[in-house]
Design a protein around this motif. Structure first.
Motif, PDB file in Angstrom:
ATOM      1  N   THR A  79     -28.497   3.630 -14.578  1.00 50.62           N
ATOM      2  CA  THR A  79     -27.203   3.925 -15.180  1.00 50.62           C
ATOM      3  C   THR A  79     -27.122   5.414 -15.472  1.00 50.62           C
ATOM      4  N   LEU A  80     -25.980   6.027 -15.115  1.00 51.95           N
ATOM      5  CA  LEU A  80     -25.840   7.457 -15.360  1.00 51.95           C
ATOM      6  C   LEU A  80     -25.405   7.689 -16.804  1.00 51.95           C
ATOM      7  N   GLY A  81     -25.467   8.965 -17.226  1.00 46.97           N
ATOM      8  CA  GLY A  81     -25.278   9.317 -18.642  1.00 46.97           C
ATOM      9  C   GLY A  81     -23.932   8.906 -19.216  1.00 46.97           C
ATOM     10  N   SER A  82     -23.804   9.073 -20.521  1.00 45.63           N
ATOM     11  CA  SER A  82     -22.626   8.584 -21.236  1.00 45.63           C
ATOM     12  C   SER A  82     -21.343   9.276 -20.778  1.00 45.63           C
ATOM     13  N   GLY A  83     -21.479  10.485 -20.186  1.00 47.75           N
ATOM     14  CA  GLY A  83     -20.286  11.176 -19.686  1.00 47.75           C
ATOM     15  C   GLY A  83     -19.703  10.490 -18.464  1.00 47.75           C
ATOM     16  N   ARG A  84     -20.492   9.623 -17.863  1.00 46.49           N
ATOM     17  CA  ARG A  84     -20.023   8.918 -16.664  1.00 46.49           C
ATOM     18  C   ARG A  84     -20.204   7.422 -16.881  1.00 46.49           C
ATOM     19  N   PRO A  85     -19.366   6.839 -17.750  1.00 47.43           N
ATOM     20  CA  PRO A  85     -19.569   5.427 -18.074  1.00 47.43           C
ATOM     21  C   PRO A  85     -19.389   4.538 -16.854  1.00 47.43           C
ATOM     22  N   PHE A  86     -20.186   3.500 -16.824  1.00 46.74           N
ATOM     23  CA  PHE A  86     -20.093   2.489 -15.773  1.00 46.74           C
ATOM     24  C   PHE A  86     -20.355   3.058 -14.384  1.00 46.74           C
ATOM     25  N   HIS A 110     -29.242  -5.749  -2.379  1.00 45.01           N
ATOM     26  CA  HIS A 110     -29.541  -6.265  -3.725  1.00 45.01           C
ATOM     27  C   HIS A 110     -28.975  -5.314  -4.789  1.00 45.01           C
ATOM     28  N   LEU A 111     -29.138  -3.992  -4.578  1.00 41.60           N
ATOM     29  CA  LEU A 111     -28.672  -3.041  -5.595  1.00 41.60           C
ATOM     30  C   LEU A 111     -27.151  -3.012  -5.682  1.00 41.60           C
ATOM     31  N   VAL A 112     -26.475  -3.107  -4.532  1.00 46.91           N
ATOM     32  CA  VAL A 112     -25.003  -3.103  -4.554  1.00 46.91           C
ATOM     33  C   VAL A 112     -24.499  -4.324  -5.327  1.00 46.91           C
ATOM     34  N   ASN A 117     -22.402  -6.738 -10.382  1.00 54.20           N
ATOM     35  CA  ASN A 117     -22.522  -7.759 -11.419  1.00 54.20           C
ATOM     36  C   ASN A 117     -22.697  -7.174 -12.811  1.00 54.20           C
ATOM     37  N   ARG A 118     -23.101  -5.893 -12.899  1.00 55.14           N
ATOM     38  CA  ARG A 118     -23.252  -5.254 -14.207  1.00 55.14           C
ATOM     39  C   ARG A 118     -22.042  -4.411 -14.571  1.00 55.14           C
ATOM     40  N   GLY A 119     -20.977  -4.570 -13.794  1.00 57.42           N
ATOM     41  CA  GLY A 119     -19.723  -3.883 -14.114  1.00 57.42           C
ATOM     42  C   GLY A 119     -19.725  -2.400 -13.798  1.00 57.42           C
ATOM     43  N   MET A 120     -20.653  -1.967 -12.949  1.00 55.14           N
ATOM     44  CA  MET A 120     -20.661  -0.553 -12.549  1.00 55.14           C
ATOM     45  C   MET A 120     -19.452  -0.303 -11.656  1.00 55.14           C
ATOM     46  N   ARG A 121     -18.661   0.697 -12.012  1.00 58.69           N
ATOM     47  CA  ARG A 121     -17.454   0.933 -11.216  1.00 58.69           C
ATOM     48  C   ARG A 121     -17.751   1.810 -10.017  1.00 58.69           C
ATOM     49  N   VAL A 122     -18.706   2.717 -10.191  1.00 63.79           N
ATOM     50  CA  VAL A 122     -19.032   3.623  -9.089  1.00 63.79           C
ATOM     51  C   VAL A 122     -20.552   3.651  -8.894  1.00 63.79           C
ATOM     52  N   LEU A 123     -20.944   3.504  -7.653  1.00 70.93           N
ATOM     53  CA  LEU A 123     -22.368   3.592  -7.304  1.00 70.93           C
ATOM     54  C   LEU A 123     -22.585   4.880  -6.513  1.00 70.93           C
ATOM     55  N   HIS A 124     -23.588   5.660  -6.921  1.00 70.44           N
ATOM     56  CA  HIS A 124     -23.906   6.922  -6.240  1.00 70.44           C
ATOM     57  C   HIS A 124     -25.237   6.799  -5.520  1.00 70.44           C
ATOM     58  N   MET A 125     -25.392   7.591  -4.501  1.00 69.09           N
ATOM     59  CA  MET A 125     -26.690   7.740  -3.827  1.00 69.09           C
ATOM     60  C   MET A 125     -26.729   9.146  -3.258  1.00 69.09           C
ATOM     61  N   ASN A 126     -27.844   9.821  -3.488  1.00 66.43           N
ATOM     62  CA  ASN A 126     -27.983  11.186  -2.989  1.00 66.43           C
ATOM     63  C   ASN A 126     -29.199  11.251  -2.074  1.00 66.43           C
ATOM     64  N   CYS A 127     -29.042  11.904  -0.929  1.00 69.37           N
ATOM     65  CA  CYS A 127     -30.197  12.053  -0.043  1.00 69.37           C
ATOM     66  C   CYS A 127     -30.104  13.365   0.715  1.00 69.37           C
ATOM     67  N   ALA A 158     -17.287  -0.001  -6.721  1.00 68.91           N
ATOM     68  CA  ALA A 158     -17.723  -1.402  -6.729  1.00 68.91           C
ATOM     69  C   ALA A 158     -16.592  -2.309  -7.196  1.00 68.91           C
ATOM     70  N   ALA A 159     -16.492  -3.469  -6.571  1.00 65.39           N
ATOM     71  CA  ALA A 159     -15.504  -4.463  -6.998  1.00 65.39           C
ATOM     72  C   ALA A 159     -15.988  -5.134  -8.284  1.00 65.39           C
ATOM     73  N   ALA A 160     -15.078  -5.817  -8.948  1.00 66.05           N
ATOM     74  CA  ALA A 160     -15.441  -6.518 -10.183  1.00 66.05           C
ATOM     75  C   ALA A 160     -16.314  -7.736  -9.842  1.00 66.05           C
ATOM     76  N   PRO A 161     -17.192  -8.098 -10.773  1.00 68.36           N
ATOM     77  CA  PRO A 161     -18.000  -9.296 -10.518  1.00 68.36           C
ATOM     78  C   PRO A 161     -17.137 -10.560 -10.537  1.00 68.36           C
ATOM     79  N   THR A 162     -17.614 -11.551  -9.854  1.00 71.55           N
ATOM     80  CA  THR A 162     -16.937 -12.857  -9.857  1.00 71.55           C
ATOM     81  C   THR A 162     -18.016 -13.919 -10.121  1.00 71.55           C
ATOM     82  N   PRO A 163     -17.620 -15.130 -10.454  1.00 68.09           N
ATOM     83  CA  PRO A 163     -18.637 -16.180 -10.606  1.00 68.09           C
ATOM     84  C   PRO A 163     -19.492 -16.301  -9.352  1.00 68.09           C
TER      85      PRO A 163
END
Ligand SMILES: CC(C)(COP(=O)(O)OP(=O)(O)OC[C@H]1O[C@@H](n2cnc3c(N)ncnc32)[C@H](O)[C@@H]1OP(=O)(O)O)[C@@H](O)C(=O)NCCC(=O)NCCS
Length: 196
Positions: A79-86, A110-112, A117-127, A158-163
């Motif tokens: 999870t990234l810092g508080s300045g970048r919630p979710f 698995h990570l996506v 499922n944890r409500g992350m709105r944006v996923l980053h990856m740096n390479c 990321a999309a919202a989680p669903t059941p």
């Protein structure tokens, strides 16, 4: 809904605090080139040990790929810092001998799913820009890649989680336990099922 792709001959499960020792051993087995690609620089054993310890202190969700009961690859979702919630960042390490066998791709899925499922709105990856394999995997997950100086920043909304997505993660974890069976690995020591 499709299953999370499996990596041949490996079992992927969540990593927990009792896995700290095997995560450290996995990171220390990374060769110099894999360390450079993962951490974008020359990395000493000492720095790797500190990184492993930090992973278990931070709000990091980790998945490990086990081959023959040994941890050979790790996917980290931090999870990234508080300045970048979710928002969260994904990173991967696959030991050299187990690269290009579909393990990184399976860990990525698995990570996506875990981020969603944890409500992350944006996923980053740096390479690094030269890391064509990583860029290929990010593009396949639908990430938008932006070239910076010597590296690429990839993002995914990321999309919202669903059941169904919650169930998929739960079933995947249960399947990992069943698939591991008698070889289920706790802290790097294999125990016969039913012995605990
Ligand atoms: C990058 C890494 C995570 C990828 O995991 P992996 O298990 O080796 O990769 P996979 O086998 O799942 O997939 C590799 C994909 O890249 C493709 N690929 C391989 N070489 C490639 C190249 N030069 N250009 C483009 N694609 C390439 C493969 O064809 C495969 O794609 P496919 O499944 O569509 O055929 C792993 O190699 C690794 O840990 N490297 C060292 C550390 C690192 O780079 N970490 C990433 C920084 S976050």
């Amino acid at each position: 809904m499709p299953d999370i792709p499996a990596a041949p001959h490996s079992v992927i499960r969540r990593l927990w605090p009792f896995d700290r020792r095997i995560v450290r051993k996995h990171l220390l087995r990374l060769d110099a080139e894999s360390r450079r690609l993962r951490f974008t620089g020359t990395i000493s054993d000492e720095v790797l040990r500190a990184h492993a310890d930090r992973l278990f202190r931070l709000d990091t969700v980790m998945f490990g790929a086990f081959v023959g009961g040994e941890l050979r690859a790790v996917g980290e979702l931090t999870t990234l810092g508080s300045g970048r919630p979710f928002e969260a960042e994904a990173a991967f390490s696959v030991e050299r001998a187990w690269q290009s066998q579909g393990i990184g791709s399976a860990l990525f899925s698995h990570l996506v799913l875990a981020a969603r499922n944890r409500g992350m709105r944006v996923l980053h990856m740096n390479c690094l820009a030269e890391n064509a394999r990583m860029r290929h995997l990010a593009a396949r997950q639908g990430m938008q890649l932006v070239r910076l100086e010597g590296d690429y920043d990839a993002t995914l909304s990321a999309a919202a989680p669903t059941p169904a997505t919650l169930a998929r993660e739960a079933f995947s974890e249960m399947a990992a336990v069943l698939a591991a069976g008698a070889r289920w690995s706790f802290g790097g020591r294999e125990r016969a099922s039913g012995s605990r």
